[in-house]
Design an enzyme around this catalytic site. Structure first.
Site, PDB file in Angstrom:
ATOM      1  N   SER A   9       0.845  -1.192   0.000  1.00  0.00           N
ATOM      2  CA  SER A   9       0.000   0.000   0.000  1.00  0.00           C
ATOM      3  C   SER A   9       0.884   1.248   0.000  1.00  0.00           C
ATOM      4  O   SER A   9       1.828   1.337  -0.788  1.00  0.00           O
ATOM      5  CB  SER A   9      -0.948  -0.041   1.206  1.00  0.00           C
ATOM      6  OG  SER A   9      -1.934   0.956   1.083  1.00  0.00           O
TER       7      SER A   9
ATOM      8  N   ASP B  65      -4.634  -2.222  -4.525  1.00  0.00           N
ATOM      9  CA  ASP B  65      -3.979  -2.067  -3.229  1.00  0.00           C
ATOM     10  C   ASP B  65      -3.671  -3.416  -2.573  1.00  0.00           C
ATOM     11  O   ASP B  65      -4.556  -4.247  -2.364  1.00  0.00           O
ATOM     12  CB  ASP B  65      -4.912  -1.252  -2.317  1.00  0.00           C
ATOM     13  CG  ASP B  65      -4.211  -0.729  -1.079  1.00  0.00           C
ATOM     14  OD1 ASP B  65      -3.231  -1.348  -0.637  1.00  0.00           O
ATOM     15  OD2 ASP B  65      -4.647   0.318  -0.559  1.00  0.00           O
TER      16      ASP B  65
END
Length: 369
Positions: A57, A185
């Site tokens: 992330s 993500d």
């Protein structure tokens, strides 16, 4: 279970000085990953070599900075200048209309609510054509396959694309297309990918994750979305971290930094506050790391001593067995292959009487007198 675009991970090379192999996992969303800066500074100051860095992330960007050779001051300066909060406010109105089915289009897996051209261009400017495999220390970036929901581990390929993919918060941001996969993500599948270190037999794993409180009064859809995202990621983090700790053979140091107020991924001005939170966490966790290193070296010394004793015992047993085999061979040779030895009688006359042969009658008569 996971997908991977690279060969199976290899065990880290053994270190000659019995030092443990060390991995640093940098997780979290957006700028909140910068809470890891004090830990990186500490490891560098103490000349502690990091063998593996995993970025997930927002942590993928910090991992890339570290692997590309930027020092800590450069990282903060470049990030604060290169990343503009407005990047996260450029709404793709067509996508919004497609969601509401107002326009002629249709919201699909390629869509995103936020325009990301400026973000992608920034990553490309910072890292140009750099490949993930060029980073030192060894760095891997985790993403999620939008189609399967499984983690995808990137160990090579265009770095700028990988950073974007790992932090593409879908459906706010459209996915990245890498090797025919739609990647989003990495925190959706593994917000703290400790298992990647476990599979590589890393001895000490420092796993840093920054969590903040939900926004009690979200002002718009995006803030509301991040509230639900926080809840979702906490659940995954808790279950995965517990499993990894049960499986790992040495030490996992989870550094879970909880902030009392919400920090959105575009609030660049809060970097100083985030870094300070990291310093506070370092103060409380530094001792854990030092103890982990000490315990590892102690175990390594005991293991080496045990190996040495076992080798000595084995050598003694082999020598004893060789002696016994040699003695048995000599004894067997004496029974089967050696010549028969006869001894001369001590008294020659006695021996003559014992073996005298009587040939006629007169001699028989004479024998009686």
């Amino acid at each position: 279970m996971e997908e991977t675009v690279t060969p199976e991970p290899q065990d880290p090379p053994k270190k000659p000085d019995n030092s443990p192999s060390i991995a640093l996992i940098i997780g979290s969303e957006g700028i909140k990953s910068f809470c890891a800066l004090p830990f990186i500074e500490y490891l560098q100051k103490e000349n502690i070599k990091i063998d593996l860095v995993i970025g997930v992330s927002g942590g993928a960007l910090l991992a890339a900075f570290l692997g590309a050779g930027y020092d800590l001051k450069q990282i903060q300066d470049i990030f604060s200048k290169a990343v503009d909060p407005r990047f996260f406010r450029e709404i793709n109105h067509k996508s919004v209309m497609d969601i509401a089915e107002i326009g002629k289009g249709k919201f699909s897996a390629e869509s995103g609510i936020i325009k990301t051209e400026s973000i992608r261009k920034t990553y490309e400017t910072l890292f140009k054509e750099m490949d993930i495999s060029d980073l030192k220390p060894k760095t891997i970036i985790t993403t999620t396959n939008l189609t399967t929901g499984l983690p995808v581990i990137l160990e090579k390929g265009n770095l700028a694309q990988a950073i974007y993919a790992s932090s593409a918060v879908y459906p706010l941001m459209p996915p990245a297309n890498i090797d025919g996969k739609k990647l989003i993500d990495g925190a959706f599948s593994s917000p703290m990918p400790v298992m990647e270190c476990v599979k590589r037999n890393i001895d000490i794993i420092i796993a840093i994750y920054f969590d903040d409180a939900c926004n009690p009064e979200p002002e718009n859809f995006i803030e509301s979305y991040f509230n639900s995202s926080r809840i979702f990621r906490r659940s995954i983090l808790t279950s995965q971290l517990s499993l990894s700790i049960d499986m790992h053979h040495h030490e996992i140091i989870p550094i879970y930094i909880r902030h009392p107020r919400p920090i959105e991924m575009w609030e660049i001005k809060k970097i100083t506050e985030i870094v300070h939170s990291g310093k506070v966490a370092l103060t409380s966790k530094k001792r854990n790391f030092e103890e982990a290193v000490f315990e590892f070296k102690k175990k390594a010394e005991l293991k080496e001593e045990e190996i040495r004793r076992n080798e000595e015992i084995k050598k003694l047993n082999e020598e004893k067995m060789n002696r016994e085999n040699k003695d048995a061979k000599h004894e067997e040779t004496g029974k089967i292959g050696s010549p028969v030895i006869t001894r001369e009688p001590a008294d020659q006359n006695t021996a003559t009487r014992e073996i005298r042969i009587i040939k006629n009658r007169n001699e028989r008569r004479g024998s009686g007198t």
